[in-house]
Enzyme design. Structure first.
Site, PDB file in Angstrom:
ATOM      1  CB  SER A  18       7.030 -28.532  45.852  1.00  0.00           C
ATOM      2  OG  SER A  18       6.060 -28.597  44.817  1.00  0.00           O
ATOM      3  CB  THR A  65      10.318 -26.383  40.779  1.00  0.00           C
ATOM      4  OG1 THR A  65      10.485 -25.063  41.285  1.00  0.00           O
ATOM      5  CG2 THR A  65      10.716 -27.389  41.838  1.00  0.00           C
ATOM      6  CE  LYS A  69      10.537 -23.719  37.052  1.00  0.00           C
ATOM      7  NZ  LYS A  69       9.691 -22.568  37.329  1.00  0.00           N
ATOM      8  N   GLY A 134      16.606 -19.212  34.809  1.00  0.00           N
ATOM      9  CA  GLY A 134      15.571 -19.885  34.020  1.00  0.00           C
ATOM     10  C   GLY A 134      14.169 -19.394  34.352  1.00  0.00           C
ATOM     11  CB  THR A 157      25.772 -12.876  37.161  1.00  0.00           C
ATOM     12  OG1 THR A 157      25.992 -13.616  38.365  1.00  0.00           O
ATOM     13  CG2 THR A 157      26.902 -13.123  36.182  1.00  0.00           C
ATOM     14  CG  MET A 219       7.954 -14.941  39.758  1.00  0.00           C
ATOM     15  SD  MET A 219       9.036 -14.716  38.342  1.00  0.00           S
ATOM     16  CE  MET A 219       9.118 -16.377  37.698  1.00  0.00           C
TER      17      MET A 219
END
Ligand code: ATR
Length: 230
Positions: A18, A65, A69, A134, A157, A219
């Site tokens: 991070s 994170t 979330k 999420g 899934t 992302m």
């Protein structure tokens, strides 16, 4: 003179990658805020207790994170309208009475990064989103608001992609898919919202998915280019 230092942190698992502490330290310098921003690795079953410990020790707020979330959404006493729909939040903060508030800035941040920083147009484009966790739920509403021509959510899934397509059906032209069913289709913008990059993996994507001049966006980020970017 005593300068009061505000304490914040990012919580996740994993967390070492991070950049939140550096990013927020840079913001604090620009705005003249005395701030300490830690990165806290939280065990999977310990999220709620970890937030409570942080709050009890005087922490003012958190960014959240993977994979917490949705748990953060559950934890909050009050959520913004956007956060309510997203079902997942990346931001928690506490007021003087100890109430916990939640917001989701992921989607707005993503759309701004794409359109302002990268001059990538979303309007009238064919959009493919990979993943249905999420992170994806959090960005769907702002992405659909940017008016793509249509949007496919593909996930390992499939039932999770179907649930999201149903939930956001009132916000745009949206369809769920397996990865195999993408064969023969093509898109202008492909956004990776799976956490596969964090494990150095890639969802099983067929060849030829990206239109000429199209864009890919991960992302998830890492210190080096992610598998998806390569
Ligand atoms: P987040 O909050 O980051 O979305 P999550 O809710 O755990 O975290 O969701 C992770 C997403 O990455 C899911 O869409 C997951 O697919 P499944 O729903 O089938 O589990 C996806 N994902 C994780 N690892 C993956 C891999 N190796 N290949 C493909 N998809 C993967």
């Amino acid at each position: 003179m005593n300068i009061k230092i505000d304490r914040y942190a990012v919580m996740g698992n994993p967390i070492a990658h991070s950049k939140s502490p550096q990013i927020h330290a840079a913001f604090a310098e620009q705005t003249g805020q005395a701030l300490k921003y830690d990165a806290i690795l939280v065990e999977l079953q310990d999220f709620e207790q970890a937030v409570q410990r942080f709050q009890a020790s005087g922490g003012k707020g958190l960014n959240i994170t993977v994979p917490f979330k949705e748990a953060a959404w559950e934890f909050a006493d009050q959520r913004s309208e956007r956060a309510e729909l997203a079902g997942a939040v990346n931001t928690l903060w506490f007021d003087e009475q100890g109430r916990c508030y939640a917001e989701n800035t992921d989607g707005v941040g993503l759309v701004r990064d794409l359109t302002n920083n990268h001059a990538c147009k979303i309007v009238e484009k064919r959009l493919l989103i990979l993943g249905a966790g999420g992170a994806v739920r959090g960005v769907l509403e702002p992405l659909l608001k940017a008016a793509p021509l249509n949007c496919v959510i593909a996930n390992r899934t499939v039932s999770k992609a179907e649930a999201l397509a149903e939930l956001f059906s009132g916000h745009g032209k949206l369809k769920a898919s397996s990865y195999e069913a993408l064969i023969g289709q093509s898109f202008d913008l492909i956004i990776n919202g799976t956490s596969a990059s964090l494990q150095g993996k890639l969802p099983p994507l067929p060849e030829g998915l990206l239109n000429k001049g199209g864009w890919c966006y991960d992302m998830m980020y890492a210190n080096t280019a992610t598998t998806f970017m390569l």
